[in-house]
Motif scaffolding. Structure first.
Motif, PDB file in Angstrom:
ATOM      1  N   UNK A 193       0.885  -1.295  -0.025  1.00 22.06           N
ATOM      2  CA  UNK A 193       0.052   0.133   0.050  1.00 22.06           C
ATOM      3  C   UNK A 193       0.753   1.238   0.206  1.00 22.06           C
ATOM      4  N   UNK A 194       1.989   1.023   0.979  1.00 25.69           N
ATOM      5  CA  UNK A 194       2.724   2.249   0.537  1.00 25.69           C
ATOM      6  C   UNK A 194       4.163   2.293   0.126  1.00 25.69           C
ATOM      7  N   UNK A 195       5.135   3.540  -0.688  1.00 26.22           N
ATOM      8  CA  UNK A 195       6.689   3.374  -0.699  1.00 26.22           C
ATOM      9  C   UNK A 195       6.653   4.551   0.227  1.00 26.22           C
ATOM     10  N   UNK A 196       7.287   3.696   1.169  1.00 30.66           N
ATOM     11  CA  UNK A 196       7.656   4.645   2.342  1.00 30.66           C
ATOM     12  C   UNK A 196       9.799   5.147   1.483  1.00 30.66           C
ATOM     13  N   UNK A 197       9.490   6.533   1.704  1.00 30.81           N
ATOM     14  CA  UNK A 197      10.967   6.724   0.170  1.00 30.81           C
ATOM     15  C   UNK A 197      11.655   7.860   0.548  1.00 30.81           C
ATOM     16  N   UNK A 198      12.482   8.200   2.099  1.00 31.64           N
ATOM     17  CA  UNK A 198      12.851   9.166   2.160  1.00 31.64           C
ATOM     18  C   UNK A 198      14.227   9.758   1.051  1.00 31.64           C
ATOM     19  N   UNK A 199      13.968  10.366   1.168  1.00 37.44           N
ATOM     20  CA  UNK A 199      15.890  11.563   0.615  1.00 37.44           C
ATOM     21  C   UNK A 199      16.921  12.511   2.084  1.00 37.44           C
ATOM     22  N   UNK A 200      18.172  12.103   1.579  1.00 33.42           N
ATOM     23  CA  UNK A 200      19.457  12.096   2.677  1.00 33.42           C
ATOM     24  C   UNK A 200      19.886  13.194   1.799  1.00 33.42           C
ATOM     25  N   UNK A 201      19.913  14.643   2.237  1.00 38.84           N
ATOM     26  CA  UNK A 201      20.553  15.397   1.469  1.00 38.84           C
ATOM     27  C   UNK A 201      21.132  16.160   2.072  1.00 38.84           C
ATOM     28  N   UNK A 202      22.152  16.908   0.851  1.00 40.13           N
ATOM     29  CA  UNK A 202      23.761  17.152   1.535  1.00 40.13           C
ATOM     30  C   UNK A 202      24.779  17.936   0.517  1.00 40.13           C
ATOM     31  N   UNK A 203      25.408  19.016   0.783  1.00 37.97           N
ATOM     32  CA  UNK A 203      26.076  19.643  -0.221  1.00 37.97           C
ATOM     33  C   UNK A 203      27.109  19.680  -0.393  1.00 37.97           C
ATOM     34  N   UNK A 204      28.086  18.425  -0.125  1.00 41.59           N
ATOM     35  CA  UNK A 204      29.856  18.396   0.117  1.00 41.59           C
ATOM     36  C   UNK A 204      30.079  17.330  -0.177  1.00 41.59           C
ATOM     37  N   UNK A 205      30.929  16.459  -1.818  1.00 43.27           N
ATOM     38  CA  UNK A 205      31.018  15.456  -1.415  1.00 43.27           C
ATOM     39  C   UNK A 205      32.333  14.938   0.174  1.00 43.27           C
ATOM     40  N   UNK A 206      32.490  15.973   0.520  1.00 43.95           N
ATOM     41  CA  UNK A 206      33.266  15.908   2.100  1.00 43.95           C
ATOM     42  C   UNK A 206      32.135  14.906   2.663  1.00 43.95           C
ATOM     43  N   UNK A 207      30.853  15.075   3.001  1.00 44.59           N
ATOM     44  CA  UNK A 207      29.911  14.779   3.399  1.00 44.59           C
ATOM     45  C   UNK A 207      29.001  13.289   3.321  1.00 44.59           C
ATOM     46  N   UNK A 208      29.728  13.071   2.206  1.00 47.51           N
ATOM     47  CA  UNK A 208      29.120  12.141   1.755  1.00 47.51           C
ATOM     48  C   UNK A 208      29.228  10.456   2.203  1.00 47.51           C
ATOM     49  N   UNK A 209      30.430  10.316   3.391  1.00 41.46           N
ATOM     50  CA  UNK A 209      29.932   8.658   4.229  1.00 41.46           C
ATOM     51  C   UNK A 209      28.778   9.194   5.163  1.00 41.46           C
ATOM     52  N   UNK A 210      28.173  10.438   5.452  1.00 42.96           N
ATOM     53  CA  UNK A 210      28.386  10.995   6.500  1.00 42.96           C
ATOM     54  C   UNK A 210      27.089  10.548   6.403  1.00 42.96           C
ATOM     55  N   UNK A 211      26.482  11.366   4.689  1.00 46.25           N
ATOM     56  CA  UNK A 211      25.107  11.084   4.296  1.00 46.25           C
ATOM     57  C   UNK A 211      24.705   9.192   4.096  1.00 46.25           C
ATOM     58  N   UNK A 212      25.582   8.787   3.966  1.00 44.44           N
ATOM     59  CA  UNK A 212      24.898   7.714   3.066  1.00 44.44           C
ATOM     60  C   UNK A 212      24.849   6.727   4.800  1.00 44.44           C
ATOM     61  N   UNK A 213      25.683   7.044   5.690  1.00 42.61           N
ATOM     62  CA  UNK A 213      25.771   6.186   6.801  1.00 42.61           C
ATOM     63  C   UNK A 213      24.189   6.303   7.781  1.00 42.61           C
ATOM     64  N   UNK A 214      23.565   7.689   7.511  1.00 42.76           N
ATOM     65  CA  UNK A 214      22.624   7.725   8.305  1.00 42.76           C
ATOM     66  C   UNK A 214      21.868   8.201   7.262  1.00 42.76           C
ATOM     67  N   UNK A 215      21.248   7.310   5.939  1.00 38.36           N
ATOM     68  CA  UNK A 215      20.367   7.207   5.004  1.00 38.36           C
ATOM     69  C   UNK A 215      20.312   5.694   5.577  1.00 38.36           C
ATOM     70  N   UNK A 216      21.451   4.837   5.432  1.00 39.09           N
ATOM     71  CA  UNK A 216      21.916   3.087   5.697  1.00 39.09           C
ATOM     72  C   UNK A 216      20.947   2.567   7.339  1.00 39.09           C
ATOM     73  N   UNK A 217      21.565   3.929   7.816  1.00 39.42           N
ATOM     74  CA  UNK A 217      21.049   3.180   9.542  1.00 39.42           C
ATOM     75  C   UNK A 217      19.251   3.565   9.810  1.00 39.42           C
ATOM     76  N   UNK A 218      18.964   4.970   8.910  1.00 43.09           N
ATOM     77  CA  UNK A 218      17.229   4.997   9.440  1.00 43.09           C
ATOM     78  C   UNK A 218      17.055   4.037   8.522  1.00 43.09           C
TER      79      UNK A 218
END
Length: 228
Positions: free
Chosen positions: A133-158
């Motif tokens: 019934x639902x597709x739960x699809x959050x987007x995690x956003x950031x501006x700098x490539x330097x923060x890629x690891x942090x963004x991917x980690x938060x998205x995966x953890x959530x």
């Protein structure tokens, strides 16, 4: 809930730092007349909490593309984004706690999109999840490539938190997002249809001329030869 002509998205943004920015938005499509839609929505729109704005219009694809642009939504986008997905048959109280935790963390912003799929069910196609019934699809956003690891980690953890509390409600992920960090992606993307899809792929494209991640040639060949 029983009208198969309605599809809609629910988008939620929660900011712990700026509560004035918090909002809940719903948008979607109805395959019918304006009169019918107003009749269906009239009772729902009278419920509390009341909406701050409501707009109904006849839109075509050209109109949608024209209005998606502008200063707030430049194209091509310069923002880096990681989208995760959980296809669910319902939303429990435990899941709601995780949904409300989809917030900014450090330099990583987050917005939650809940897509209602009741009107999109297909029972006689390659779509493997007719009960969703639902597709739960959050987007995690950031501006700098330097923060890629942090963004991917938060998205995966959530995403992992949501699957852990969902139990039997979360049965897949939406293939269009292509999550390269999704474990057990074969089952979550294709369900029980993967063996048949693999056999079709090998029959009509044995040299893997048409390819797209995460469908790997090695994986398909392993299936063909009976290896694991």
């Amino acid at each position: 809930d029983n009208d198969q002509r309605i599809t809609f998205d629910v988008y939620m943004y929660i900011s712990e730092q700026q509560e004035s920015r918090n909002y809940l938005s719903m948008y979607g499509a109805f395959y019918g007349s304006e009169t019918e839609l107003k009749s269906i929505f009239s009772n729902w729109l009278s419920l509390e909490p009341r909406y701050s704005s409501f707009d109904l219009r006849l839109a075509n694809q050209m109109y949608i593309e024209k209005n998606l642009g502008g200063p707030d939504n430049p194209f091509p986008s310069t923002t880096r984004m990681y989208v995760v997905s959980a296809l669910t048959t319902g939303i429990t109280d435990a899941m709601l706690d995780v949904l409300m935790n989809c917030t900014r963390k450090g330099k990583i912003d987050a917005g939650l999109d809940i897509i209602y799929l009741k009107g999109s069910l297909k029972t006689s196609s390659a779509w493997p999840f007719p009960s969703v019934k639902f597709d739960i699809a959050p987007g995690f956003l950031w501006d700098s490539p330097d923060d890629d690891a942090e963004g991917l980690a938060w998205g995966s953890a959530w995403r992992n938190m949501l699957f852990q509390v969902s139990g039997d409600n979360a049965i897949g992920s939406y293939l269009n997002y292509i999550d390269p960090y999704l474990e057990n992606w074969e089952k979550l993307y294709y369900g029980n249809n993967l063996p048949r899809l693999q056999s079709i792929k090998l029959a009509y494209d044995p040299t893997n001329y048409f390819t797209f991640p995460p469908v790997s040639y090695t994986h398909l060949r392993a299936h063909e030869t009976g290896r694991n």
